[in-house]
Write a protein that holds these residues in place. Structure first.
Motif, PDB file in Angstrom:
ATOM      1  N   UNK A 232       0.838  -1.200   0.000  1.00 53.25           N
ATOM      2  CA  UNK A 232       0.000   0.000   0.000  1.00 53.25           C
ATOM      3  C   UNK A 232       0.876   1.254   0.000  1.00 53.25           C
ATOM      4  N   UNK A 233       1.962   1.205   0.760  1.00 51.83           N
ATOM      5  CA  UNK A 233       2.900   2.326   0.753  1.00 51.83           C
ATOM      6  C   UNK A 233       3.494   2.537  -0.640  1.00 51.83           C
ATOM      7  N   UNK A 234       3.803   1.437  -1.331  1.00 47.52           N
ATOM      8  CA  UNK A 234       4.349   1.558  -2.686  1.00 47.52           C
ATOM      9  C   UNK A 234       3.331   2.194  -3.630  1.00 47.52           C
ATOM     10  N   UNK A 235       2.079   1.806  -3.511  1.00 49.41           N
ATOM     11  CA  UNK A 235       1.041   2.410  -4.355  1.00 49.41           C
ATOM     12  C   UNK A 235       0.860   3.890  -4.028  1.00 49.41           C
ATOM     13  N   UNK A 236       0.933   4.236  -2.755  1.00 48.24           N
ATOM     14  CA  UNK A 236       0.845   5.641  -2.349  1.00 48.24           C
ATOM     15  C   UNK A 236       1.945   6.460  -3.027  1.00 48.24           C
ATOM     16  N   UNK A 237       3.156   5.907  -3.057  1.00 51.87           N
ATOM     17  CA  UNK A 237       4.262   6.619  -3.693  1.00 51.87           C
ATOM     18  C   UNK A 237       4.072   6.712  -5.204  1.00 51.87           C
ATOM     19  N   UNK A 238       3.462   5.675  -5.809  1.00 51.35           N
ATOM     20  CA  UNK A 238       3.154   5.748  -7.241  1.00 51.35           C
ATOM     21  C   UNK A 238       2.175   6.893  -7.519  1.00 51.35           C
ATOM     22  N   UNK A 239       1.159   7.018  -6.681  1.00 55.96           N
ATOM     23  CA  UNK A 239       0.187   8.099  -6.869  1.00 55.96           C
ATOM     24  C   UNK A 239       0.826   9.461  -6.593  1.00 55.96           C
ATOM     25  N   UNK A 240       1.741   9.508  -5.628  1.00 59.78           N
ATOM     26  CA  UNK A 240       2.464  10.751  -5.357  1.00 59.78           C
ATOM     27  C   UNK A 240       3.283  11.176  -6.571  1.00 59.78           C
ATOM     28  N   UNK A 241       3.988  10.206  -7.179  1.00 56.20           N
ATOM     29  CA  UNK A 241       4.806  10.518  -8.353  1.00 56.20           C
ATOM     30  C   UNK A 241       3.951  10.990  -9.518  1.00 56.20           C
ATOM     31  N   UNK A 242       2.704  10.519  -9.568  1.00 56.01           N
ATOM     32  CA  UNK A 242       1.805  10.898 -10.657  1.00 56.01           C
ATOM     33  C   UNK A 242       1.061  12.202 -10.383  1.00 56.01           C
ATOM     34  N   UNK A 243       1.363  12.854  -9.264  1.00 58.74           N
ATOM     35  CA  UNK A 243       0.708  14.114  -8.951  1.00 58.74           C
ATOM     36  C   UNK A 243      -0.668  13.970  -8.355  1.00 58.74           C
ATOM     37  N   UNK A 244      -1.005  12.760  -7.870  1.00 62.48           N
ATOM     38  CA  UNK A 244      -2.343  12.519  -7.319  1.00 62.48           C
ATOM     39  C   UNK A 244      -2.364  12.540  -5.800  1.00 62.48           C
ATOM     40  N   UNK A 245      -1.234  12.908  -5.182  1.00 67.88           N
ATOM     41  CA  UNK A 245      -1.140  13.081  -3.733  1.00 67.88           C
ATOM     42  C   UNK A 245      -0.563  14.467  -3.483  1.00 67.88           C
ATOM     43  N   UNK A 246      -1.116  15.157  -2.514  1.00 71.15           N
ATOM     44  CA  UNK A 246      -0.610  16.485  -2.180  1.00 71.15           C
ATOM     45  C   UNK A 246      -0.646  16.669  -0.676  1.00 71.15           C
ATOM     46  N   UNK A 247       0.118  17.645  -0.204  1.00 72.74           N
ATOM     47  CA  UNK A 247       0.127  17.992   1.226  1.00 72.74           C
ATOM     48  C   UNK A 247      -0.198  19.468   1.346  1.00 72.74           C
ATOM     49  N   UNK A 248      -1.169  19.774   2.195  1.00 76.25           N
ATOM     50  CA  UNK A 248      -1.577  21.170   2.324  1.00 76.25           C
ATOM     51  C   UNK A 248      -2.197  21.393   3.687  1.00 76.25           C
ATOM     52  N   UNK A 249      -2.289  22.669   4.036  1.00 82.20           N
ATOM     53  CA  UNK A 249      -2.969  23.034   5.272  1.00 82.20           C
ATOM     54  C   UNK A 249      -4.457  22.784   5.133  1.00 82.20           C
ATOM     55  N   UNK A 250      -5.046  22.267   6.188  1.00 85.52           N
ATOM     56  CA  UNK A 250      -6.474  21.979   6.154  1.00 85.52           C
ATOM     57  C   UNK A 250      -7.053  22.174   7.538  1.00 85.52           C
ATOM     58  N   UNK A 251      -8.290  22.649   7.581  1.00 80.80           N
ATOM     59  CA  UNK A 251      -8.999  22.781   8.851  1.00 80.80           C
ATOM     60  C   UNK A 251      -9.425  21.398   9.324  1.00 80.80           C
ATOM     61  N   UNK A 252      -9.118  21.079  10.580  1.00 76.74           N
ATOM     62  CA  UNK A 252      -9.442  19.765  11.126  1.00 76.74           C
ATOM     63  C   UNK A 252     -10.096  19.932  12.493  1.00 76.74           C
TER      64      UNK A 252
ATOM     65  N   UNK B 130      -5.357   4.042 -10.249  1.00 73.96           N
ATOM     66  CA  UNK B 130      -4.386   3.030 -10.689  1.00 73.96           C
ATOM     67  C   UNK B 130      -4.501   2.784 -12.189  1.00 73.96           C
ATOM     68  N   UNK B 131      -5.712   2.866 -12.710  1.00 69.23           N
ATOM     69  CA  UNK B 131      -5.887   2.736 -14.154  1.00 69.23           C
ATOM     70  C   UNK B 131      -5.212   3.902 -14.877  1.00 69.23           C
ATOM     71  N   UNK B 132      -5.348   5.096 -14.336  1.00 67.59           N
ATOM     72  CA  UNK B 132      -4.768   6.273 -14.995  1.00 67.59           C
ATOM     73  C   UNK B 132      -3.249   6.179 -15.059  1.00 67.59           C
ATOM     74  N   UNK B 133      -2.617   5.587 -14.055  1.00 73.58           N
ATOM     75  CA  UNK B 133      -1.153   5.493 -14.075  1.00 73.58           C
ATOM     76  C   UNK B 133      -0.673   4.180 -14.688  1.00 73.58           C
ATOM     77  N   UNK B 134      -1.616   3.442 -15.293  1.00 70.37           N
ATOM     78  CA  UNK B 134      -1.245   2.257 -16.047  1.00 70.37           C
ATOM     79  C   UNK B 134      -1.037   1.001 -15.246  1.00 70.37           C
ATOM     80  N   UNK B 135      -1.564   0.954 -14.024  1.00 70.28           N
ATOM     81  CA  UNK B 135      -1.347  -0.231 -13.188  1.00 70.28           C
ATOM     82  C   UNK B 135      -2.417  -1.298 -13.356  1.00 70.28           C
ATOM     83  N   UNK B 136      -3.570  -0.949 -13.917  1.00 70.78           N
ATOM     84  CA  UNK B 136      -4.645  -1.925 -14.120  1.00 70.78           C
ATOM     85  C   UNK B 136      -5.500  -1.494 -15.300  1.00 70.78           C
ATOM     86  N   UNK B 137      -6.095  -2.478 -15.963  1.00 72.86           N
ATOM     87  CA  UNK B 137      -7.015  -2.172 -17.070  1.00 72.86           C
ATOM     88  C   UNK B 137      -8.421  -1.909 -16.573  1.00 72.86           C
ATOM     89  N   UNK B 138      -8.672  -2.182 -15.295  1.00 75.40           N
ATOM     90  CA  UNK B 138     -10.003  -2.055 -14.721  1.00 75.40           C
ATOM     91  C   UNK B 138     -10.265  -0.609 -14.294  1.00 75.40           C
TER      92      UNK B 138
END
Length: 849
Positions: free
Chosen positions: A136-156, A571-579
């Motif tokens: 799961x950590x590896x997939x998270x890093x794949x999404x980060x490399x693809x620009x699909x993960x970000x870090x920002x200030x948020x109200x919590x 995952x489909x967008x980054x080419x990891x699955x056809x589904x």
């Protein structure tokens, strides 16, 4: 041969046979057509409950039927094992979350095996194990490399005692659900998955999910919340109250000479009602509110109260509508002579639109409640024909109509008015037609220990640096303590201290862990393929996906299902699955319910306690039938009923007494009836033999095969059960014959997915070869499904006198002759011929005397 079915011996014998033979192991290389049957995997709380039994019994029936129909079936089981309950157990019981979780898994696995479910246990996974969450950590890093993960200030929502972020649902009356501390709204740096990048895809994809319940698709559509409307600018009249307090970055525009702020933006889906505006309002977290509060202590106090309140949408909708007048006013964009007061309001949210609204009380209930409280005008601007001057009382008017009291818009329809206002705003430069979404990026940071470590290292020089993949998994440390509030990972003396992968200088690990919804957003992929060196093999996984039938509670209709759909598309967008869609078919089963009981002192009683308390003479009050819950003690433990009546009887009850999408009321009479049916089936299995045919029974048997097959295909288990009861009754009435023996064997085959231990035992008793689980599903003979006779009503002067069975399609003269020869009809007519004979083919004959 034994006269009563010995379920304990049968369960042990056949469960061992299935396990030893690997009966339900799915073969990736099988040439048979593949299908993936999946029930939502459970949280390992320690014991299964009746809801689990119902859910997994339904899935098990589908999986067994598909297998007998010649398919290669993947039907796995695993554990959604991370989350706060384990940390709470660690705090309350002084145990390690991992020890508590793994002990619970062992106990629940034994219970599920005892019910005879056809799971492929070779694919078992637990999300708390490094061999799962490392991928799961590896997939998270794949999404980060693809620009699909970000870090920002948020109200919590921040609990200052437990020192953790709380979900909206964990804030109760403004306080932390566990600590009871007043919750604070804080700005924290959080990791987000960019689900909003997929908003259009997720919305459009709902149209392809033909085998999902309409209500679930609608719930997701509303959650995604695509809205088209107008974003426009309200010009503020200058005021010294906010002089110098705002900046351009905040979205509040300043004049070049640094005079007070001049404007703020509003989004509305109802620009047609702008002439009905009587106020403007901004959220408590809006920059304009902060600027005003700098010189208004009462406003600052009101903002603090807003932040302390519940943040869930339901809490906000249900709360009293309150506001604080800023003393500012804005100029109406369609009529510069109109001024509207500006409030800070507790029902306006920063995370929707622009964090600012115009209030149209006549046509929005929240705005109306607010206007009544603060004595603001309520001008009607939409009305049905003839009701232009009808007053608005306690309910806002939200129905259809034309525009009224709106000057140049008068007489237009609502849609015409929307288009006209947007066109003018764009032409004059004070607004623009836009699309906005209710959906927000998915904040996945959690300040807790028992979750997937986020694989990021924070370096003073390099910033946030991904953990190199060869260093994965980032494993949770075992030596943590829960003797102080907050995240144990933050307090650990060594775990977070590392070297930066980029510059080799001292750095710190990310101590937040991932939201547990991440764990359940891709587990079906790991079930389909689980290589050691990758999260999954796409070629293998795509053979199984999408899941043909997914079964689970409707409470997961939004977040889990939406997140799983997003994760698959990402995952489909980054080419990891056809589904692109993970679940082709979805079924949401009803809950299992039970009566509630209270003792004389008002305490809740469990069903097991009631008989002894009544016997002692104490009064017991029986309450409503409700969802089983620990708080009201109306939980029925499956283990005691399985011990008394056997797994098959419990499974049969789960399928028989209610449509599967509705709630099922558990009753002792129901399980006793199921037990009696099990014994009837066993008796039938021991009463075969004889010679000859029985055409009527053979025809009924094949009709039952066709009907039960169709019912199970549509997951209408209770209808299939009813048909099997009907066939059982016919078999008990039928005389011994070869046809009856064959019908009994077919009957057992049809029963086998529902009561598998009984079916295996009965199959062996009737001479069946091998396991019934491996036997082919019976197929109805089409010729025997054709009805060759019909029952028709015979009437005299419109009153029913008799019914007869005749050949289907018989001609009128033949039907008339048969009817006139009936003894009952001859007696009624008393020898006189009827004046008229009316024949409705294959339905009725009416004699007019």
């Amino acid at each position: 041969m034994q006269t009563r079915f010995d379920f304990k011996a049968a369960e042990a014998r056949w469960q061992a046979a299935w396990a030893d033979g690997g009966t339900f192991r799915a073969d990736d290389a099988s040439p048979r057509p593949k299908t993936f049957i999946l029930e939502m995997f459970p949280y390992p709380s320690g014991r299964i409950h009746m809801g689990h039994v119902r859910n997994y019994t339904m899935g098990d029936v589908v999986a067994r039927v598909r297998r007998m129909q010649g398919m290669e079936v993947l039907h796995p089981m695993g554990w959604d094992a991370f989350g706060m309950p384990a940390e709470n157990a660690a705090i309350e019981r002084g145990v390690h979350p991992g020890d508590w979780t793994r002990a619970n898994i062992a106990a629940m696995k034994a219970q599920l095996k005892g019910l005879g479910f056809a799971f492929d246990w070779s694919r078992e996974l637990a999300t708390c194990e490094p061999d799962y969450y490392g991928h799961e950590q590896a997939l998270f890093l794949d999404l980060l490399a693809a620009g699909l993960v970000t870090r920002k200030l948020s109200a919590v929502n921040w609990d200052p005692v437990d020192m953790t972020v709380l979900a909206n649902e964990q804030v109760v009356d403004g306080k932390g659900w566990r600590s009871g501390a007043t919750v604070e709204r804080r700005q924290l740096s959080q990791w987000f998955l960019k689900i909003t990048d997929f908003a259009d895809e997720l919305l459009d994809g709902l149209g392809t999910l033909e085998h999902w319940p309409d209500k679930v698709r609608l719930m997701q559509e509303n959650w995604i919340g695509k809205s088209q409307g107008l974003r426009f600018t309200f010009q503020l009249e200058a005021s010294p109250a906010v002089d110098g307090g705002l900046s351009a970055e905040s979205g509040i525009v300043l004049h070049d000479d640094a005079t007070p702020p001049s404007s703020f933006d509003v989004f509305t889906t109802r620009p047609d009602t702008l002439f009905g505006a009587s106020f403007a309002a901004v959220a408590a977290d809006h920059p304009l509110a902060a600027a005003c509060a700098a010189s208004d202590p009462a406003l600052a106090e009101f903002i603090a109260e807003c932040r302390a309140g519940g943040t869930a949408t339901a809490d906000i909708e249900g709360a009293e509508k309150r506001g604080h007048d800023t003393g500012l006013s804005v100029i109406h964009p369609l009529d510069p002579t109109i001024r509207l007061p500006v409030f800070v309001a507790n029902f306006v949210l920063m995370d929707y639109g622009t964090g600012a609204i115009f209030g149209c009380p006549a046509h929005d209930q929240r705005d109306l409640d607010f206007a009544r409280k603060y004595a603001l005008p309520v001008p009607r601007v939409v009305a049905p024909e003839g009701e232009a001057d009808a007053p608005i009382h306690d309910e806002a008017y939200t129905g259809p109509g034309t525009l009224v009291h709106s000057f140049w818009l008068d007489g237009m329809s609502v849609d015409e008015g929307k288009r006209a206002v947007i066109a003018r705003a764009e032409a004059e430069g004070w607004g623009k037609g836009v699309t906005v979404w209710r959906l927000r990026d998915w904040g996945v940071s959690r300040q807790r220990y028992w979750g997937t470590p986020i694989p990021i290292i924070h370096c003073p020089s390099c910033g946030a640096v991904p953990v190199p993949k060869h260093q994965l998994p980032v494993v949770l440390p075992d030596d943590v303590t829960f003797d102080r509030p907050g995240n144990p990972l933050e307090h650990h003396p060594t775990w977070k201290h590392v070297r930066c992968p980029s510059c080799d200088e001292p750095a710190l690990r990310e101590t937040d862990t991932l939201d547990t919804f991440v764990n359940s957003s891709w587990y079906f992929l790991r079930f389909a393929s689980a290589p050691g060196d990758a999260p999954f093999d796409a070629k293998v996984a795509d053979q199984w996906l999408p899941v043909a039938q997914y079964i689970g509670g409707v409470e997961h209709a939004i977040l889990h299902l939406l997140y799983a759909r997003f994760w698959t598309r990402a995952l489909h967008r980054i080419g990891r699955t056809a589904t692109t869609e993970p679940f082709a078919g979805l079924f949401t089963q009803g809950m299992v319910t039970h009566e509630t009981y209270r003792g004389a002192d008002g305490r809740w009683l469990s069903p097991e306690e009631v008989p002894a308390i009544i016997a002692s003479g104490e009064a017991v009050t029986t309450g409503r039938v409700e969802k089983m819950s620990k708080s009201k003690k109306n939980v029925v433990d499956p283990a005691s009923w399985i011990e008394r009546y056997g797994a098959d009887a419990v499974r049969w009850v789960m399928l028989s007494d209610s449509p599967p999408e509705r709630d099922l009321a558990w009753s002792e009479s129901g399980i006793e009836g199921a037990w009696r049916f099990v014994q009837r089936v066993w008796k039938l299995a021991q009463s075969t033999g004889g010679e000859g045919s029985d055409d009527a029974l053979t025809r009924l048997t094949h009709r039952t095969v066709a009907a039960v097959t169709a019912d199970l295909d549509k997951l209408q288990f209770n209808k299939a059960v009813a048909r099997l009861y009907e066939l059982a009754n016919a078999l008990e009435r039928a005389a011994p014959s070869a046809a009856r023996t064959e019908a009994v064997r077919i009957f057992i085959l049809l029963l086998s997915p529902m009561v598998p231990h009984l079916a295996e035992e009965a199959w062996a008793a009737t001479g069946g070869a091998g396991l019934i689980a491996d036997a082919p599903w019976p197929v109805a003979d089409p010729a025997l499904l054709v009805e060759d006779s019909v029952t028709i009503a015979v009437q005299v002067n419109g009153k029913l006198k008799d019914t007869i069975q005749i050949a289907k399609g018989l001609d009128r003269d033949a039907v008339e002759a048969i009817v006139l020869d009936l003894d009952k009809i001859r007696r009624v007519l008393n020898g006189a011929p009827p004046r008229k004979v009316i024949v409705v083919p294959d339905r009725l004959v009416n004699l007019v005397a």
